[in-house]
Write a protein that holds these residues in place. Sequence first.
Motif, PDB file in Angstrom:
ATOM      1  N   GLY A  47       9.719  80.217  -6.625  1.00  0.00           N
ATOM      2  CA  GLY A  47       8.887  81.144  -5.912  1.00  0.00           C
ATOM      3  C   GLY A  47       7.393  80.894  -5.806  1.00  0.00           C
ATOM      4  O   GLY A  47       6.516  81.318  -4.774  1.00  0.00           O
ATOM      5  N   GLN A  48       6.717  80.318  -6.913  1.00  0.00           N
ATOM      6  CA  GLN A  48       5.313  80.147  -6.866  1.00  0.00           C
ATOM      7  C   GLN A  48       4.987  78.521  -6.699  1.00  0.00           C
ATOM      8  O   GLN A  48       3.886  78.430  -7.063  1.00  0.00           O
ATOM      9  CB  GLN A  48       4.964  80.450  -8.339  1.00  0.00           C
ATOM     10  CG  GLN A  48       5.228  81.980  -8.629  1.00  0.00           C
ATOM     11  CD  GLN A  48       4.806  82.637 -10.055  1.00  0.00           C
ATOM     12  OE1 GLN A  48       5.325  83.514 -10.488  1.00  0.00           O
ATOM     13  NE2 GLN A  48       3.677  82.053 -10.462  1.00  0.00           N
ATOM     14  N   GLU A  49       5.752  77.629  -6.241  1.00  0.00           N
ATOM     15  CA  GLU A  49       5.700  76.174  -6.158  1.00  0.00           C
ATOM     16  C   GLU A  49       4.294  75.975  -5.518  1.00  0.00           C
ATOM     17  O   GLU A  49       3.782  74.974  -5.697  1.00  0.00           O
ATOM     18  CB  GLU A  49       6.546  75.506  -5.773  1.00  0.00           C
ATOM     19  CG  GLU A  49       8.029  75.487  -6.409  1.00  0.00           C
ATOM     20  CD  GLU A  49       8.751  77.131  -5.847  1.00  0.00           C
ATOM     21  OE1 GLU A  49       8.416  77.674  -5.189  1.00  0.00           O
ATOM     22  OE2 GLU A  49      10.317  76.990  -6.621  1.00  0.00           O
ATOM     23  N   THR A 146      -5.160  79.062 -15.336  1.00  0.00           N
ATOM     24  CA  THR A 146      -4.091  79.929 -14.490  1.00  0.00           C
ATOM     25  C   THR A 146      -3.449  80.982 -15.257  1.00  0.00           C
ATOM     26  O   THR A 146      -3.632  81.020 -16.527  1.00  0.00           O
ATOM     27  CB  THR A 146      -2.845  79.129 -13.915  1.00  0.00           C
ATOM     28  OG1 THR A 146      -2.041  78.675 -15.100  1.00  0.00           O
ATOM     29  CG2 THR A 146      -3.367  77.956 -13.085  1.00  0.00           C
ATOM     30  N   PHE A 147      -3.353  82.101 -14.869  1.00  0.00           N
ATOM     31  CA  PHE A 147      -2.749  83.371 -15.370  1.00  0.00           C
ATOM     32  C   PHE A 147      -2.151  84.232 -14.321  1.00  0.00           C
ATOM     33  O   PHE A 147      -2.240  84.048 -13.055  1.00  0.00           O
ATOM     34  CB  PHE A 147      -3.890  84.108 -16.135  1.00  0.00           C
ATOM     35  CG  PHE A 147      -5.127  84.440 -15.188  1.00  0.00           C
ATOM     36  CD1 PHE A 147      -5.896  83.554 -15.045  1.00  0.00           C
ATOM     37  CD2 PHE A 147      -5.214  85.616 -14.689  1.00  0.00           C
ATOM     38  CE1 PHE A 147      -7.040  83.698 -13.990  1.00  0.00           C
ATOM     39  CE2 PHE A 147      -6.359  85.960 -13.970  1.00  0.00           C
ATOM     40  CZ  PHE A 147      -7.195  84.975 -13.606  1.00  0.00           C
ATOM     41  N   GLY A 148      -1.369  85.182 -14.804  1.00  0.00           N
ATOM     42  CA  GLY A 148      -0.770  86.349 -13.976  1.00  0.00           C
ATOM     43  C   GLY A 148      -1.403  87.466 -13.651  1.00  0.00           C
ATOM     44  O   GLY A 148      -2.566  87.632 -14.282  1.00  0.00           O
ATOM     45  N   ASN A 178       2.359  87.469  -9.222  1.00  0.00           N
ATOM     46  CA  ASN A 178       3.637  87.737  -8.603  1.00  0.00           C
ATOM     47  C   ASN A 178       4.335  89.144  -8.659  1.00  0.00           C
ATOM     48  O   ASN A 178       5.428  89.189  -8.800  1.00  0.00           O
ATOM     49  CB  ASN A 178       4.503  86.645  -9.700  1.00  0.00           C
ATOM     50  CG  ASN A 178       4.415  86.949 -11.198  1.00  0.00           C
ATOM     51  OD1 ASN A 178       4.242  88.113 -11.184  1.00  0.00           O
ATOM     52  ND2 ASN A 178       4.842  85.939 -11.851  1.00  0.00           N
ATOM     53  N   ARG A 179       3.331  89.991  -8.801  1.00  0.00           N
ATOM     54  CA  ARG A 179       3.600  91.376  -8.485  1.00  0.00           C
ATOM     55  C   ARG A 179       4.237  92.127  -9.613  1.00  0.00           C
ATOM     56  O   ARG A 179       4.320  93.200  -9.531  1.00  0.00           O
ATOM     57  CB  ARG A 179       4.721  91.706  -7.086  1.00  0.00           C
ATOM     58  CG  ARG A 179       4.197  90.759  -6.018  1.00  0.00           C
ATOM     59  CD  ARG A 179       2.915  91.169  -5.666  1.00  0.00           C
ATOM     60  NE  ARG A 179       2.569  92.588  -5.321  1.00  0.00           N
ATOM     61  CZ  ARG A 179       1.335  93.135  -5.115  1.00  0.00           C
ATOM     62  NH1 ARG A 179       0.287  92.273  -4.792  1.00  0.00           N
ATOM     63  NH2 ARG A 179       1.150  94.154  -4.790  1.00  0.00           N
TER      64      ARG A 179
END
Lengths: 327, 76
Positions: A47-49, A146-148, A178-179
């Motif tokens: 989903g994050q491609e 990168t991080f969430g 990504n919520r």
Amino acid sequence: MTTSASFTSKDLYEVYKKALKILIVDENIRGLIRSGAMHPVYYSPRGQEIVAAAMGVHLEPTDYLCTIYRGVHDQVAKGMPLDVLLAEYFMKVTGACKGKGGAMHITHPASGVMVTTGVVGSSMPIANGMAWASQIKGDDRVSVATFGDGASNIGAFHEALNMAAVWKLPTIFLCQNNRYQECTQYADSTSCEKISDRAAAYGPNMVGVSVDGNDAEEMWNAMRDAVARARSGAGPTLIEANTFRYMGHYFGDQAPYIPKEELAAEMAKDPMIRIRQQVLDSGVATEDDLVALKAELEAEFEAAVQFAKDSPEPELDEVYKDIYGAA
Amino acid sequence: MSTEVRIPSIGFSTQEATLAEWMVADGATVEKGAPLYALELDKSTQEIESPASGTLRIKVEAGEVCEIGSLIAEIV
């Protein structure tokens, strides 16, 4: 890699190629885990491609990437060879970390993958260190952390963004929102409406933008601007790439905390289906081209798995090598 | 070439799981990606897909508690 000033169908295709490679790697890794062929703790980026692919096309091989445990999409996008990647998943001596790091700690400086960290929030200060070195040496490299969304609530986020702004470091803070932070919804733990709102706290040297990370053009534009800004010495950027993860937190997570309606609505907007159609509509490639591309990437993955399976496991005397301190 | 079917590692700190049910009979043909068996873990039961297409040769019967990584079938 040289990209054009404005987004063209060729750029779209380059993003798609990387995104498809990520999808194939992720799907096949999950297949290998399901069949019991390997046993990594795995965090699918399904989903994050697009976020990672649009990042990767703007970076040079010499640029630095500091990613996190949900990071295979970033590693593939950065150009990491699949053979050393898979060999590390299988924990073999030919792996990127000689089979001693495993899936959560992929490090491959030759392709600029400087660290994969399991400590939430720690990619940012490490990327600053790389960026500071580049600034001192004047080597024109940029560093991407990168991080969430959850990591933006960690103290290291504030420390790193503040320092990057003060020193105008060539760091790009790429937040993949990504919520869900493990099992917690965004609004239940994050005070601001948008992660990018936080950029304002770091003064004029920090730029903050929010984009649809699942949209190739929006994401591509945001990365183009951030890379140009960092390379010119103008300073860091905080990009909030809005996206969604389809496979829960860890492999096997049934994600009961995600409302079924929300998951269904997000799945209906699968960015990989959308971008494939965009590529075909643009005329830059035909259906036959895309089928051939998929077969080529599947074969590359299969060859990497075979390489990993055929490689030996580390010897016991490796245990005390590559560590600090005496055995 | 045959494909081994081993108990996968799902989630954290799982040491063993119960092979709850075979969804394909021994000796029957199975398609890659189709549901193959149900695996019962501490908190959930999951359907596991077949890793390959071919004829299923079951080595462990349903109801057994299996260690992670143990061989339960081959697809030939």
